[in-house]
Design an enzyme around this catalytic site. Structure first.
Site, short mmCIF file in Angstrom:
data_model
loop_
_atom_site.label_atom_id
_atom_site.label_comp_id
_atom_site.label_asym_id
_atom_site.label_seq_id
_atom_site.Cartn_x
_atom_site.Cartn_y
_atom_site.Cartn_z
N LYS A 1 0.07 4.21 -0.36
CA LYS A 1 -0.60 5.56 -0.04
C LYS A 1 -0.18 6.58 -0.75
O LYS A 1 -0.40 6.64 -1.98
CB LYS A 1 -0.26 5.68 1.50
CG LYS A 1 -0.36 4.48 2.42
CD LYS A 1 -0.13 4.64 3.98
CE LYS A 1 -0.08 3.52 4.68
NZ LYS A 1 -0.31 3.27 6.27
N HIS B 1 -9.71 0.91 4.85
CA HIS B 1 -8.36 1.27 5.55
C HIS B 1 -8.67 2.01 6.69
O HIS B 1 -9.42 2.89 6.76
CB HIS B 1 -7.22 1.82 4.64
CG HIS B 1 -5.95 1.71 5.30
ND1 HIS B 1 -5.52 2.68 6.05
CD2 HIS B 1 -4.79 0.82 4.91
CE1 HIS B 1 -4.29 2.35 6.52
NE2 HIS B 1 -3.75 1.35 5.83
N SER C 1 3.05 -2.38 10.53
CA SER C 1 4.78 -2.23 10.85
C SER C 1 5.25 -3.74 10.48
O SER C 1 6.31 -4.07 11.23
CB SER C 1 4.94 -2.01 12.46
OG SER C 1 4.38 -0.54 12.33
N GLU D 1 -5.56 -5.12 10.72
CA GLU D 1 -4.52 -4.08 10.87
C GLU D 1 -4.74 -3.26 12.10
O GLU D 1 -5.67 -2.17 12.00
CB GLU D 1 -4.57 -3.18 9.61
CG GLU D 1 -4.19 -3.71 8.52
CD GLU D 1 -3.92 -2.58 7.40
OE1 GLU D 1 -2.43 -2.88 7.01
OE2 GLU D 1 -4.49 -1.82 7.21
N ASN E 1 0.92 -1.41 -0.06
CA ASN E 1 -0.06 -0.06 0.02
C ASN E 1 0.80 1.33 -0.08
O ASN E 1 1.58 1.71 0.96
CB ASN E 1 -0.84 -0.09 1.17
CG ASN E 1 -1.76 1.25 1.30
OD1 ASN E 1 -1.83 1.94 0.57
ND2 ASN E 1 -2.17 1.41 2.50
N GLU F 1 -7.13 4.58 7.75
CA GLU F 1 -6.77 5.98 7.41
C GLU F 1 -8.13 6.63 6.69
O GLU F 1 -8.38 7.59 6.89
CB GLU F 1 -5.71 6.16 6.70
CG GLU F 1 -4.31 5.98 7.41
CD GLU F 1 -3.10 5.41 6.71
OE1 GLU F 1 -2.97 5.65 5.37
OE2 GLU F 1 -2.21 5.00 7.54
N GLY G 1 2.37 2.11 10.81
CA GLY G 1 3.22 3.28 10.57
C GLY G 1 3.88 3.37 11.82
O GLY G 1 4.67 4.72 12.04
C1 PEP Z 1 -0.92 0.08 6.29
O1 PEP Z 1 -1.18 1.24 6.18
O2 PEP Z 1 -1.72 -0.69 5.61
C2 PEP Z 1 0.37 -0.43 6.89
C3 PEP Z 1 0.24 -1.66 7.22
O3 PEP Z 1 1.36 0.44 7.14
P1 PEP Z 1 2.71 0.34 7.88
O4 PEP Z 1 3.09 -1.48 7.08
O5 PEP Z 1 3.61 1.30 7.35
O6 PEP Z 1 2.46 -0.12 9.35
#
Ligand code: PEP
Length: 243
Positions: free
Chosen positions: A10, A92, A206, A162, A8, A94, A168
């Protein structure tokens, strides 16, 4: 079950950076893992050209729930499919936090993605407060029930767990918490619909080359949704190879 690793990107990367990253991943992608790259919508078409002839698939980061019309700035599921997308990330955290997306809206978007012939990658996950309050499992259960419409099956739907507090931050959930949530989510989706029994459930939050092998080896973890580490070809490829 073939594992799935989704990148992703973003709201990152210039056109040149996106093209170079997609090309590098397409050239080196391992054959035994399904890989999907989800660039910003504005770079879908040039990234699709880089992926042409490779086993790496293209995905969107969101779509609108209606087929077309007066929705300035939005993208219809059919437009994503027309640009070459086989997958789309929906719900997601976000999008849920920054755009107020509800489970019902996510479910409508999932149906739109299915109507356009795409696989929906449906994201769920609890906040830090919900986990601290002992509400992680019921929160995710409610999100799953509300975000997975009739019509979902193991072919057209993937779930991504998630935890919001792990996205992040550099701090992934513990292996025990991931295993417990994946086991719970598997039971919830099977009870929700027979056609979701055995649905792939990805972990996201992460995931990095250093922790991917142990996370991806857990029972019930069928792949990863990767944010930050998907922006560096070597890191993303290391995760895909760790499956
Ligand atoms: C995400 O935003 O879907 C995600 C898993 O981000 P990160 O790997 O940076 O934690």
């Amino acid at each position: 079950m073939t594992p799935l690793v989704v990148g992703n990107w973003k709201m990152n990367l210039t056109a040149g950076e996106a093209i170079r990253l997609a090309g590098a991943i397409a050239r080196e992608a391992p054959a035994d893992t399904e890989i999907v790259l989800c660039p910003p919508a504005v770079w879908l078409v040039p990234v699709a050209s880089q992926l042409a002839g490779s086993a790496v698939a293209l995905g969107g980061q969101d779509c609108h729930q209606v087929g077309q019309g007066a929705h300035t700035g939005d993208i219809a599921a059919r437009q994503l499919a027309d640009a070459g997308c086989s997958h789309v990330i929906l719900g997601h955290s976000e999008r849920r936090a920054n755009h107020g997306e509800t489970d019902a809206q996510v479910a409508a978007k999932v149906s739109a993605a299915h109507d356009a012939g795409m696989v929906a990658i449906v994201c769920v996950g609890e906040t830090a407060d919900q986990r601290a309050g002992g509400d992680a499992l019921p929160t995710v259960e409610t999100q799953l029930r509300g975000s997975l419409p009739a019509g979902c099956d193991t072919g057209n739907t993937v779930v991504a767990y998630e935890p919001v507090w792990a996205i992040g931050t550099g701090a992934a959930a513990s292996l025990d918490d991931i295993a417990a949530m994946h086991s719970h989510a598997g039971s919830v989706v099977s009870a929700h619909s027979d056609r979701l029994a055995g649905c792939r459930i990805l972990y996201g939050g992460s995931v990095k080359p250093e922790n991917s092998r142990e996370i991806l080896a857990l029972d019930g973890v069928n792949g990863a949704l990767v944010g930050g580490a998907s922006l560096v070809a070597e890191d993303f490829l290391a995760i895909a190879r760790a499956v």
